[in-house]
Design a protein around this motif. Structure first.
Motif, mmCIF file in Angstrom:
data_model
loop_
_atom_site.group_PDB
_atom_site.id
_atom_site.type_symbol
_atom_site.label_atom_id
_atom_site.label_comp_id
_atom_site.label_asym_id
_atom_site.label_seq_id
_atom_site.Cartn_x
_atom_site.Cartn_y
_atom_site.Cartn_z
ATOM 1 N N ALA A 39 35.148 47.553 36.505
ATOM 2 C CA ALA A 39 36.577 47.769 36.705
ATOM 3 C C ALA A 39 36.826 49.155 37.279
ATOM 4 O O ALA A 39 36.243 50.141 36.816
ATOM 5 C CB ALA A 39 37.325 47.608 35.386
ATOM 6 N N ALA A 43 42.284 50.067 37.139
ATOM 7 C CA ALA A 43 42.181 48.623 36.933
ATOM 8 C C ALA A 43 43.426 48.041 36.281
ATOM 9 O O ALA A 43 44.089 48.666 35.448
ATOM 10 C CB ALA A 43 40.963 48.309 36.067
ATOM 11 N N ASP A 108 41.529 42.985 37.536
ATOM 12 C CA ASP A 108 40.213 43.588 37.749
ATOM 13 C C ASP A 108 39.274 43.360 36.572
ATOM 14 O O ASP A 108 38.071 43.626 36.677
ATOM 15 C CB ASP A 108 40.367 45.093 37.978
ATOM 16 N N ALA A 109 39.798 42.901 35.445
ATOM 17 C CA ALA A 109 38.996 42.667 34.246
ATOM 18 C C ALA A 109 39.852 41.898 33.255
ATOM 19 O O ALA A 109 41.090 41.878 33.353
ATOM 20 C CB ALA A 109 38.524 43.980 33.628
ATOM 21 N N LEU A 135 41.321 36.337 37.912
ATOM 22 C CA LEU A 135 40.442 37.491 38.122
ATOM 23 C C LEU A 135 40.008 37.608 39.583
ATOM 24 O O LEU A 135 39.804 36.597 40.266
ATOM 25 C CB LEU A 135 39.192 37.356 37.248
ATOM 26 N N ALA A 139 34.931 40.084 38.964
ATOM 27 C CA ALA A 139 35.522 40.881 37.881
ATOM 28 C C ALA A 139 34.926 40.470 36.534
ATOM 29 O O ALA A 139 34.624 39.300 36.297
ATOM 30 C CB ALA A 139 37.031 40.695 37.862
#
Length: 223
Positions: A39, A43, A108-109, A135, A139
């Motif tokens: 990330a 993020a 991003d996560a 995602l 990710a």
């Protein structure tokens, strides 16, 4: 679970995971490390089962550039989360409901800690698919929950061990016994092999276990 809508139970929630989940703080720390591997510093992170706010606070404390969308079906638990993360309120958006109320992303996560053992199989599949779809490609996603062998003898053994751990951690014996009975009667716990297979079947790649303690297991996979 009804107790997540019970104001008295919600008020005591923060005492539960640190006492009843072996290595709880280390689980949060390792989840954070694994998310941060990929990330970026700014993020956008999705947290499913964000009620209470414990992981949101841990992640936000450690990563001042991250922003978060937290999802939980319990109004009372989200109110507790709002208080827990008050110092980071400008970076955290809370959404009441299930995974479908989450923004489309892309994120991003993502993380889902101590939540999926409450979900029947069909709901788990839907949640995993919905998370992956939100995602960015590649990710990271971390997930951890109750997961232990489900054949009759081993299941009974692990439930007994979990009850003994709760007593050793300071829970009154009658409370530990009630916890065991609820897990045995109500929670749709799967075996670790089933949990890992679900992640792969719903499109997560390079899945590996990163946490195992008592009746709990945790995995990381990538969209």
């Amino acid at each position: 679970m009804r107790h997540f809508n019970d104001p008295g139970a919600v008020a005591q929630y923060h005492q539960g995971p640190p006492r009843l989940v072996p290595g709880f703080c280390d689980l949060q720390r390792m989840a954070l490390v694994l998310l941060a591997e990929r990330a970026p510093p700014d993020a956008r992170v999705l947290v499913l089962g964000a009620g209470g706010g414990l992981e949101l606070k841990a992640f936000a404390d450690a990563q001042p550039g991250w922003t978060f969308d937290g999802v939980d079906p319990s109004h009372e638990m989200l109110a507790l989360a709002q208080d827990t993360v008050a110092e980071h309120a400008d970076r955290i958006h809370l959404h009441e409901g299930y995974v479908d109320v989450a923004p489309d992303g892309p994120f991003d996560a993502a993380a889902c800690l101590l939540t999926m053992h409450f979900m029947p199989l069909c709901e788990r599949r839907h949640a995993l698919r919905a998370i992956r779809q939100r995602l960015r490609r590649g990710a990271p996603f971390v997930v951890a929950h109750m997961s232990f062998a489900q054949d009759e003898d081993e299941r009974a053994l692990w439930l007994a061990r979990d009850e003994a751990y709760a007593v050793a951690a300071g829970a009154p014996p009658e409370e530990a016994q009630h916890r065991r009975e609820v897990i045995e009667r109500v929670l749709p716990v799967l075996a670790p092999q089933q949990d890992e297979a679900l992640l792969r079947e719903e499109g997560f790649k390079d899945v590996s276990m990163f946490y195992a303690a008592g009746v709990f297991r945790g995995w990381i996979g990538y969209a």
